[in-house]
Motif scaffolding. Structure first.
Motif, short mmCIF file in Angstrom:
data_model
loop_
_atom_site.label_atom_id
_atom_site.label_comp_id
_atom_site.label_asym_id
_atom_site.label_seq_id
_atom_site.Cartn_x
_atom_site.Cartn_y
_atom_site.Cartn_z
N ARG A 73 12.64 -28.11 -30.88
CA ARG A 73 12.76 -28.90 -29.58
C ARG A 73 13.24 -27.97 -28.50
O ARG A 73 12.56 -27.88 -27.52
CB ARG A 73 13.90 -30.10 -29.57
N ILE A 74 14.05 -27.17 -28.84
CA ILE A 74 14.29 -25.81 -27.93
C ILE A 74 13.09 -25.12 -27.57
O ILE A 74 12.75 -24.69 -26.48
CB ILE A 74 15.43 -25.10 -28.51
N SER A 91 14.26 -36.00 -28.44
CA SER A 91 15.13 -36.57 -29.49
C SER A 91 15.23 -38.17 -29.39
O SER A 91 16.07 -39.02 -30.09
CB SER A 91 16.78 -36.17 -29.08
N THR A 131 10.03 -26.03 -28.07
CA THR A 131 8.97 -26.67 -27.09
C THR A 131 9.46 -26.70 -25.93
O THR A 131 8.47 -26.70 -24.89
CB THR A 131 8.90 -28.04 -27.62
N GLY A 132 10.86 -26.69 -25.42
CA GLY A 132 11.11 -26.84 -24.14
C GLY A 132 10.92 -25.58 -23.26
O GLY A 132 10.55 -25.79 -22.21
N PHE A 155 15.47 -28.54 -19.37
CA PHE A 155 15.52 -28.29 -20.65
C PHE A 155 16.44 -29.40 -21.37
O PHE A 155 15.88 -29.95 -22.51
CB PHE A 155 16.54 -26.99 -20.84
N LEU A 156 17.35 -30.18 -20.69
CA LEU A 156 18.32 -31.05 -21.31
C LEU A 156 17.25 -32.19 -21.25
O LEU A 156 17.38 -33.03 -22.35
CB LEU A 156 19.60 -31.46 -20.34
N HIS A 198 25.66 -30.98 -26.96
CA HIS A 198 26.07 -31.06 -28.24
C HIS A 198 27.51 -31.19 -28.52
O HIS A 198 27.99 -32.03 -29.16
CB HIS A 198 25.37 -30.03 -29.10
N LEU A 227 19.36 -23.48 -21.88
CA LEU A 227 20.05 -23.43 -23.27
C LEU A 227 21.47 -24.04 -23.30
O LEU A 227 22.02 -24.59 -24.16
CB LEU A 227 19.96 -21.97 -24.06
N PRO A 233 16.24 -29.54 -34.16
CA PRO A 233 16.75 -29.00 -32.82
C PRO A 233 16.20 -27.76 -32.34
O PRO A 233 15.85 -27.41 -31.28
CB PRO A 233 18.39 -28.82 -33.15
N TYR A 255 14.79 -31.97 -24.28
CA TYR A 255 15.44 -31.99 -25.31
C TYR A 255 15.72 -33.49 -25.72
O TYR A 255 15.60 -33.85 -26.93
CB TYR A 255 16.54 -30.98 -25.30
N ILE A 279 22.03 -27.58 -23.14
CA ILE A 279 21.70 -28.28 -24.43
C ILE A 279 22.99 -27.93 -25.47
O ILE A 279 23.54 -29.09 -25.92
CB ILE A 279 20.63 -27.51 -25.02
#
Length: 689
Positions: A466-467, A615, A469-470, A607-608, A671, A664, A463, A611, A667
């Protein structure tokens, strides 16, 4: 072999784009230097409105003098005058007007029923002789017969015309009013109309008189500029003569923004004035009338804050340098007497959190507003050609994203077509390349981001990875999109765009086309392993797929969304009161307001979507593709060529910073939703078992 050659060509093109972007630095400096040549703002009140307000006061002359003093203290440093009328002279208490019927009652003598004249008495002994001569000259010019008249040993004049027509008869500018305002040390702005027959010699004399009294700026009054006529050829010649006379006497033109109906011939006149233009905002009597409603203190303060924000934005964000303020008297609903909005207006303009105080933080002072002076930089044409090359390159890269084999032909075609168009019209070349870059840059940026996500889907990322990278992908994508904005302000940095004498057309179209390109890419070109024949078969299958009610609902929802998005793009969209309050809060807190659709909608989706795509959630790429709206908005920020360039950069930077934070949070929200969903499933499973 062909793919390898195309890859090498793509790398070389990107190298050229990166190096070519350096050419935007001197052009950006030129734009900023031009914008900094005018740092004063001028607040202007209508003298005619002041006369109308005085008519409901016990002591009209004292009221006018008192308010002129109050205006100076509030920062209103200029007064607008119109071509005079007998009604205006009547309001100024220099004449009294009567109809034939009223004179019959006044003198107790019958008047012929065939007579319907206007009778004038001169009431001010100091200006009597001059005012009489002034009216006689204007009547002679309009071929209206006059006769002397006296009543109770008071001089007068008879005009052979009905009083209704006489009241609105267009006269020349009143020298007495000009002298009074000059003595009070006000700057004077003059309204000029097309109500009188066009006469170049008469216009020359009028403009010369205005210049002698210190007038430096004209505003168009009415539906047309001086010289407009039914004959197009005659009209063009008249407007040209008007422009030449204005330049001869050193007069600028105030060009109001956001007018519902623009005066006929205004753009033609403005284009002939050698950039002697002042961008102007109108605060109408409808606006000021709201300050006189039955408002409690809290409501009044909220309204004053809203108007303050509006005027500050006009000056700071749109390079407005003249504010024309109109204020009419009206009957108060609470007292039943005539009231005026001057006191609330003064508090809006002057005070701790007033317009003038907030503008001083941006180094904008109250004073006579000079025109923007066009600055030049060495080798300007070379820098522009380099930016043309950057624009052609980014358009070619867009073509290459869909068909790599067409990368080189599109590049060659772009160069040849640009050279030919430059010979015909350099300005149109700049506009077309800017529009192409405006469309291509955000599209290329997001397509490359989608390709990056597809490559990284093969890795098992944590996770946190991934953040990260985003975030890095967001910064890279925004920088590529920024290329489009830099092409726009580099090629269209001419002062005519700053003044809105000329405009960048097609921005609305450029807000829609990238969405279509990205959708096309995701649907048909995202799967690179498919051959051209397989892609054609895939298209055929889609076209032959039976349409269900669900597809109709989805299509309708998408259509509504696109329609709403298109309506909200630009200045004419309807904004809710809650959004207005939020905008004002951002403006007052940050100084420059970032775009809501960027950091509250598109960037969180970026971002979402990234992410979720990393995933391996199938909907991730779809969500990510919708975020193209944010990249389009980033580029379009620079398409507002009347906005100071530094503010555009600040707006983009703030939008990106807030966008990262909101991304952020998006994301984290995902979750939390997943945890709640999983917990709910477990509870449901427990209860059912």
């Amino acid at each position: 072999m062909n793919l390898s050659r195309n890859d090498r060509l793509t790398r070389w093109i990107w190298c050229f784009v990166i190096i070519g972007m350096l050419a935007s630095i001197p052009l950006a400096y030129q734009r900023v230097a031009t914008e900094n040549t005018s740092r004063n703002v001028q607040f202007v009140m209508h003298y005619r409105d002041l006369l109308q307000m005085s008519d409901s006061e016990l002591h009209p002359t004292s009221f006018i003098q008192e308010q002129l003093n109050n205006m100076k203290e509030a920062g209103i440093n200029a007064i607008a005058i119109h071509e005079s009328t007998l009604q205006e002279l009547n309001l100024s208490r220099r004449i009294d007007m009567y109809s034939s019927r009223e004179v019959s009652v006044l003198t107790s003598q019958p008047i012929s029923p065939q007579e319907n004249f206007t009778y004038i008495l001169f009431t001010d002994p100091y200006t009597r002789a001059y005012t009489m001569m002034f009216i006689e000259q204007q009547a002679q010019r309009l071929n209206i017969k006059t006769h002397p008249w006296t009543f109770n040993e008071q001089d007068g004049l008879i005009l052979e015309m009905p009083i209704k027509d006489a009241t609105i008869m267009p006269l020349d500018y009143d020298p007495t009013t000009l002298q009074i305002l000059k003595h009070q040390q006000f700057e004077v702005i003059a309204y000029i109309s097309n109500r009188r027959p066009f006469d170049a010699n008469a216009l020359d004399k009028s403009l010369a008189m205005l210049r002698n009294y210190g007038v430096t700026t004209l505003v168009i009054d009415g539906e047309a500029v001086p010289g407009v006529s039914k004959s197009i050829k005659e009209q063009d010649n008249n407007i040209k003569l008007t422009a030449e006379l204005m330049l001869k006497h050193g007069l600028k033109l105030a060009l109001p923004e956001l007018q519902k109906t623009e005066p006929i011939g205004l753009q033609s006149l403005a284009s002939k004035l050698d950039n002697q233009i002042i961008r102007t905002h109108i605060f109408s009597d409808f606006d000021s009338g709201k300050l006189m409603g039955t408002l409690n203190d809290k409501q009044l303060e909220a309204l004053k804050t809203r108007f303050t924000d509006r005027l500050v934005l006009a000056v700071k964000d749109r390079n407005i340098r003249t504010i024309l303020i109109s204020a009419k008297p009206a009957v108060s609903a609470s007292t039943g007497t005539y009231d005026n909005p001057l006191e609330p207006l003064y508090s809006i303009l002057n005070g701790e959190e007033s317009v003038t105080a907030r503008l001083e933080k941006f180094s904008i002072q109250v004073g006579q507003a000079p025109v923007f002076e066009a600055k030049e930089v060495p080798m300007q044409l070379l820098w522009k050609w380099l930016m043309i090359g950057v624009g052609i390159a980014i358009i070619a890269l867009l073509v290459g994203c869909f068909y790599p084999a067409l990368l080189l032909p599109s590049l060659v075609l772009g160069v040849v077509a640009s050279a030919g168009l430059y010979i015909l019209s350099p300005l149109w070349l700049y506009k077309i390349i800017a529009l192409g870059a405006c469309t291509a840059a955000p599209t290329v940026a997001l397509i490359l981001a989608i390709r990056t996500l597809r490559k990284k889907q093969s890795f098992s990322l944590s996770p946190a990875q991934r953040i990260v990278t985003g975030v890095t992908l967001f910064i890279r994508t925004s920088i590529i999109s920024l290329i489009g904005g830099m092409v726009i302000f580099s090629l269209l940095n001419d002062i005519v765009f700053l003044l809105k004498v000329d405009q960048f057309q097609g921005v609305g179209l450029a807000s829609i086309i990238p969405i279509g390109f990205v959708a096309l890419y995701v649907i048909f070109f995202d799967k690179n392993e498919l051959s051209l024949r397989e892609k054609a078969q895939f298209v055929k299958r889609i076209l032959l797929t039976p349409i269900t009610i669900l597809w109709c609902v989805i299509a309708a929802a998408c259509s509504v969304f696109l329609l709403y998005y298109f309506i909200r793009t630009g200045n004419s969209g309807v904004v809710s009161p809650i959004e207005l309050l939020f905008r004002a809060l951002l403006e007052q807190t940050l100084g420059v307001r970032p775009r809501l659709k960027e950091f509250l909608f598109a960037y969180p989706l970026f971002f979402l979507g990234a992410y979720l795509a990393l995933s391996r959630v199938k909907a991730g790429i779809i969500i990510f593709a919708i975020s193209i709206i944010g990249q389009i908005s980033l580029v379009n920020t620079f398409a507002h060529l009347h906005t100071p360039l530094i503010i555009s950069f600040i707006r983009v930077g703030l939008g990106m910073a807030l966008g990262i934070m909101m991304g952020l949070l998006a994301i984290a929200a995902w979750h939390i939703v997943c945890l709640i969903w999983n917990y709910g499933k477990k509870r449901w499973s427990t209860l059912t078992n």
